[in-house]
Design a protein around this motif. Sequence first.
Motif, PDB file in Angstrom:
ATOM      1  N   UNK A  95      -0.496 -11.017  -3.172  1.00 16.83           N
ATOM      2  CA  UNK A  95      -1.292 -10.277  -4.157  1.00 16.83           C
ATOM      3  C   UNK A  95      -2.487 -11.096  -4.625  1.00 16.83           C
ATOM      4  N   UNK A  96      -3.635 -10.473  -4.664  1.00 16.73           N
ATOM      5  CA  UNK A  96      -4.843 -11.191  -5.060  1.00 16.73           C
ATOM      6  C   UNK A  96      -5.233 -10.913  -6.498  1.00 16.73           C
ATOM      7  N   UNK A  97      -4.782  -9.786  -7.001  1.00 16.92           N
ATOM      8  CA  UNK A  97      -5.185  -9.411  -8.348  1.00 16.92           C
ATOM      9  C   UNK A  97      -4.070  -8.570  -8.970  1.00 16.92           C
ATOM     10  N   UNK A  98      -3.609  -9.016 -10.115  1.00 14.99           N
ATOM     11  CA  UNK A  98      -2.472  -8.333 -10.741  1.00 14.99           C
ATOM     12  C   UNK A  98      -2.794  -6.865 -11.026  1.00 14.99           C
ATOM     13  N   UNK A  99      -4.084  -6.584 -11.271  1.00 15.23           N
ATOM     14  CA  UNK A  99      -4.439  -5.206 -11.628  1.00 15.23           C
ATOM     15  C   UNK A  99      -4.215  -4.226 -10.480  1.00 15.23           C
ATOM     16  N   UNK A 100      -4.160  -4.764  -9.239  1.00 16.06           N
ATOM     17  CA  UNK A 100      -3.900  -3.882  -8.094  1.00 16.06           C
ATOM     18  C   UNK A 100      -2.545  -3.209  -8.197  1.00 16.06           C
ATOM     19  N   UNK A 101      -1.674  -3.848  -8.945  1.00 20.53           N
ATOM     20  CA  UNK A 101      -0.309  -3.355  -9.090  1.00 20.53           C
ATOM     21  C   UNK A 101      -0.304  -1.948  -9.701  1.00 20.53           C
ATOM     22  N   UNK A 102      -1.239  -1.699 -10.611  1.00 20.70           N
ATOM     23  CA  UNK A 102      -1.197  -0.437 -11.350  1.00 20.70           C
ATOM     24  C   UNK A 102      -1.404   0.776 -10.437  1.00 20.70           C
ATOM     25  N   UNK A 103      -2.485   0.743  -9.687  1.00 20.82           N
ATOM     26  CA  UNK A 103      -2.739   1.894  -8.817  1.00 20.82           C
ATOM     27  C   UNK A 103      -1.688   1.967  -7.716  1.00 20.82           C
ATOM     28  N   UNK A 104      -1.263   0.782  -7.255  1.00 22.93           N
ATOM     29  CA  UNK A 104      -0.242   0.760  -6.202  1.00 22.93           C
ATOM     30  C   UNK A 104       1.058   1.395  -6.684  1.00 22.93           C
ATOM     31  N   UNK A 105       1.293   1.362  -7.982  1.00 22.81           N
ATOM     32  CA  UNK A 105       2.573   1.859  -8.462  1.00 22.81           C
ATOM     33  C   UNK A 105       2.697   3.374  -8.306  1.00 22.81           C
ATOM     34  N   UNK A 106       1.607   4.052  -8.075  1.00 26.65           N
ATOM     35  CA  UNK A 106       1.777   5.467  -7.693  1.00 26.65           C
ATOM     36  C   UNK A 106       1.314   5.736  -6.261  1.00 26.65           C
ATOM     37  N   UNK A 107       0.392   4.896  -5.763  1.00 24.02           N
ATOM     38  CA  UNK A 107      -0.071   5.096  -4.378  1.00 24.02           C
ATOM     39  C   UNK A 107       1.030   4.772  -3.362  1.00 24.02           C
ATOM     40  N   UNK A 108       1.780   3.731  -3.639  1.00 27.23           N
ATOM     41  CA  UNK A 108       2.852   3.350  -2.714  1.00 27.23           C
ATOM     42  C   UNK A 108       3.927   4.439  -2.615  1.00 27.23           C
ATOM     43  N   UNK A 109       4.411   4.962  -3.763  1.00 32.53           N
ATOM     44  CA  UNK A 109       5.340   6.102  -3.660  1.00 32.53           C
ATOM     45  C   UNK A 109       4.705   7.292  -2.925  1.00 32.53           C
ATOM     46  N   UNK A 110       3.419   7.476  -3.145  1.00 31.31           N
ATOM     47  CA  UNK A 110       2.742   8.593  -2.480  1.00 31.31           C
ATOM     48  C   UNK A 110       2.780   8.404  -0.950  1.00 31.31           C
ATOM     49  N   UNK A 111       2.551   7.175  -0.507  1.00 30.77           N
ATOM     50  CA  UNK A 111       2.619   6.867   0.926  1.00 30.77           C
ATOM     51  C   UNK A 111       4.008   7.212   1.459  1.00 30.77           C
ATOM     52  N   UNK A 112       5.017   6.765   0.703  1.00 30.61           N
ATOM     53  CA  UNK A 112       6.401   7.042   1.122  1.00 30.61           C
ATOM     54  C   UNK A 112       6.639   8.546   1.200  1.00 30.61           C
ATOM     55  N   UNK A 113       6.111   9.245   0.212  1.00 28.37           N
ATOM     56  CA  UNK A 113       6.283  10.698   0.144  1.00 28.37           C
ATOM     57  C   UNK A 113       5.666  11.358   1.383  1.00 28.37           C
ATOM     58  N   UNK A 114       4.447  10.950   1.683  1.00 34.59           N
ATOM     59  CA  UNK A 114       3.730  11.587   2.789  1.00 34.59           C
ATOM     60  C   UNK A 114       4.393  11.292   4.132  1.00 34.59           C
ATOM     61  N   UNK A 115       4.788  10.050   4.323  1.00 35.77           N
ATOM     62  CA  UNK A 115       5.350   9.691   5.634  1.00 35.77           C
ATOM     63  C   UNK A 115       6.713  10.356   5.847  1.00 35.77           C
ATOM     64  N   UNK A 116       7.310  10.831   4.768  1.00 36.57           N
ATOM     65  CA  UNK A 116       8.620  11.473   4.902  1.00 36.57           C
ATOM     66  C   UNK A 116       8.539  13.004   5.004  1.00 36.57           C
ATOM     67  N   UNK A 117       7.316  13.535   4.820  1.00 36.96           N
ATOM     68  CA  UNK A 117       7.182  14.995   4.798  1.00 36.96           C
ATOM     69  C   UNK A 117       7.694  15.649   6.093  1.00 36.96           C
ATOM     70  N   UNK A 118       7.436  14.998   7.236  1.00 34.84           N
ATOM     71  CA  UNK A 118       7.772  15.621   8.510  1.00 34.84           C
ATOM     72  C   UNK A 118       9.079  15.123   9.110  1.00 34.84           C
TER      73      UNK A 118
END
Lengths: 64, 910, 123
Positions: free
Chosen positions: B276-299
């Motif tokens: 991790x390069x910047x702690x603030x990246x954690x915030x957006x990742x905390x919903x983007x990462x679940x979103x990635x998981x959600x999308x990759x599981x759709x099919x």
Amino acid sequence: MSEPRLARLLALALVALVLLNFPMLAVIDRLALGGLPLLPFYLFLAWGAVIAIAAWSIERADGE
Amino acid sequence: MGSLASAAVLVSLLYLALLFAIASWGDRRAEAGRSVIANPYVYTLSLAVYCTAWTYFGSVGVAAAQGVGFLPVYLGPTLLAFLFLGVVRKILVITKAYGITSIADFASARYGKSGTVAGLVTIVALVGSIPYISLQLKAVATGIELLIGHEGGRAVLPGIGADTALIVALVLAVFSILFGTRHIDATEHHQGMVLAIAFESIVKLVCFLAVGVFVTWTLFGGPFDLLARAEEAGLTERLAFEGTRLGAADWFVLTLLSGLAALLLPRQFQVVVIENLDIRHLERASWLFPLYLFVINLFVLPIAFGGLLLGGDVREADSFVLALPLVHGQGWLAILAFLGGLSAATAMVIVETVAVSTMISNDLVMPILLRVRALGLAEKPDLTRLILGVRRAGIVLAILGGYLFFHGVGEAMGLVSIGYIAFAGVAQFAPLLLLGITWKGANRNGAVAGLLAGFALWLYTLVLPSFVTAGVLPTSLVTEGPFGFDLLRPTALFGLEGLNPVAHCAIWSLAVNTGLLVLVSLSTRASDLERLQAILFVDVEESRRTPRLWRGEAKVGALEELLVRFLGRPAAEAIWRAEEARRGRPLAPDEPADAGLVERAERQLARAIGAASARAVVASTVRGETIGPDALMEILDETQKVLEYSRRLEQKSQELEAATAELRRANERLRELDRLKDDFLATVSHELRTPLTSIRSFSEILLDNPELDEAERAHFLRIITSESERLTRLINDVLDLSKIESGRMHWQVGLADLGELVAAAIRAGEGIFAEKGVALEVAIPAEATPVVCDRDRIVQVVLNLLSNACKFVPSPGGRVRVELRRRGGVFEVRVEDNGPGVPPAHREAVFEKFHQLTGDLNTQKPTGTGLGLTISRQIVERFGGRIWVEDSSLGGAALCFTLPVAEEVGALAA
Amino acid sequence: MAKRVLVVDDEPNIVLSLEFLMRRAGFDVQVARSGGEALKALEGDPPDLMLLDVMMPEFDGYEVCERIRAKPEWRDTKIIMLTARGREAERERGLALGADAYVTKPFSTRELVEQVKRMLEVA
């Protein structure tokens, strides 16, 4: 990250825990459309909703 | 080799080359200071290394057999992405603050820089990684075999043999070595690698979605068509919860376990925390990462059900993603599908092996090698080649271990089952890590005990049964328990039945792990360093807010502030002035403190808090921790208590000494008083015996000599009488004095006219003056001279002075003058005589007890008691006056006393 | 020839009584009112016995005693110390300084006279 946002996310996590676990799943599991169980649809719907709320909560907070 | 397989191999090699190029570019950009990964999107994509071949191939396999049973693995990270935001953030802060390089390093640093903890975590991480790596090998090997097999099923690469998995393992090992150990980065950041795996996350997502779209809309008429067909085929039943073949508890535990794994798997900790390069990246990742998981599981469900509907075997469902395009003649799509799987697998293997090999070198092998003095490593200036060698060996070890596991066990198991073994393994880090950053009481012994027990239970309840499944060990071990002990059945330990084996393992191992960590921590003592580290980790925010004392990097101002806090401002400033004088220039608060200054500051600190504590501080600062004063305070707490105790003890002993001295003085005073009293009594005795002697002698003479003539008898009788009077006077005086001195005197206080009192005294003394022929002059004013006093006592004083004067005046020619006058607020009475006077040296002594005023030696011995003046002084002082001796204008002594003027009659009331 | 006694005391009444007693006993009596006078009286013809008071101004009895014993020609003079201070230490001090007897005031006149006679071997 501000404390209120942390608290909101914590609350959201708890809501998600309730929505995506038992006994909630047991209730949903009884619902079916004809022969089609609604559980998978519910799971994806609830999951997606939770993510959307999280996104809204975090991104809105950025503008505060 | 068929054209498709050849194309696949070619594309794969090109793909790997592209990855390499991307990584190099990323590294170059990072070196140039223009990082391409410093944004939340790349960070999120790098987190998606969570989705491996397990997700890519395995989810479909699970979905085909168990419906939504594949979901907890993704729901867990989603939930915990929210729940863990605070926790992960804290871990990030700690990691950045203390320069931590891996999860083993983190655990070790938290528990007092313990080599044991570091080594243990490394071993658990390595052992946990092996099944997971084997999963990737299996997935890629299966994919390749599928591509070849479809075209005729011949062995690839003639001459090496048919063992595809070994070839895949070797290729991956070489690739990982090239990727992960090109150089050693001090910060253990691998920006190029992160960029590459972020790219891979896009590739695997796109490929998977492509297959999903192909299946749903090309092979079927859209999702509703697919659903309708599935319902017709009676497949939808397994979409109900019953179809997952999981219990409610299983679902929950698997969710929890997946959430923990998303943070604790070595590769996850690597990308989430270390890279991790910047702690603030954690915030957006905390919903983007679940979103990635959600999308990759759709099919996942569409592909699984599509595969089943098109005649696929449930047992082969792990390969649906690749097989479906293949059997439907979509060669390029099949290659794309394979590429997606390959990217998922390589990303996992690269990051996992980099993470594990870093731990193996940093936390396991190098500490041991450095400790072996025979190697002399500690003196070698450059160890980078050795470290790189160790890391490469570590990568080979991990991948080879994966290959062996695959051969021994993995071939018989589904991808997901293998993955869960790893999940449960790394979950053993959770107690020591999560309690470690929230509870200062957690100590090394507890962490080691918990981890060892959890690891052992994991091996016994999950790894061992997998060997049974693979046929390596007898089935009876699981069905009947070891040696027939029913309670010890690995998958139903102590009768805990009805659970999925993974959930069973997780419940037991995590409960025992946590329990032991808490219990052992509570019952054993932590070292000072452990306590310091515990504070630094748990109170990391506070430690960072307070000024940092970073040895060598400490600012002058921070150092001074520290001294102020411990020594007080005046002392600290004095030290600083001395320091400036030594340098001959003022110290700026923001300039870095040199070693000497730090040294001297610490020495000053040591004076306040003890050398032992100061040394502990030095020792820990040498290692480069930041230490806030609060943290220091805590370690010094004990020393402070001891110091406080000894200070109080010293104070007590000083008080005791003072008390003793006072007691000694009091005793001396008492002894002195006693001696004085003794002297007084002896003197009184002498003074009483003297008249008694005369009385007795003359009485006996009169008795023994009846023939004495009348005149002689009369003379002797007069002597007896006067000596008796003298005796009486003496007794009265002694009694008076003792009454006054002991405060038992009854004073008849009243308003009186001093002139009248003096006149009364003169009348009483007229006899003795007449007897001696002394000329008496009296000067008393006519006006009122009011005083508050005891009339009789003042008369006694004046009479005493008169008789004294009378005693010393010459006879004949004696002169005595009595004078009364007002002087300011007092009336003064003077009794002057023309006697020999009192030399100045004796003027105070005359008021002492039994100090006989010795007049002319040839005159008769004075007949006073020797107490008269002493008593007079007591009386005068009782009524606020004073009494003294001075020279008289008549040539002799003047005995004077004063009494305050009674201003009002009301003064009586007082 | 009658033995000679020197009475030394600063209390006139005591001197008077001692003088009367000694004369009655048949001795020649000389009187001194202080230590200085006593030493003066010893010059020339020292008495056979001295009744010496301790508490006197100028020289006290101890000092007088010491001076007498320092002179060989006065060694034959007997000394009876009289004191109103009855402590044992003082008695010992007097005897150590060469007094022949130590009598505490008030004394029995008869006993004193007898003691003087015994010491002068006239009884």
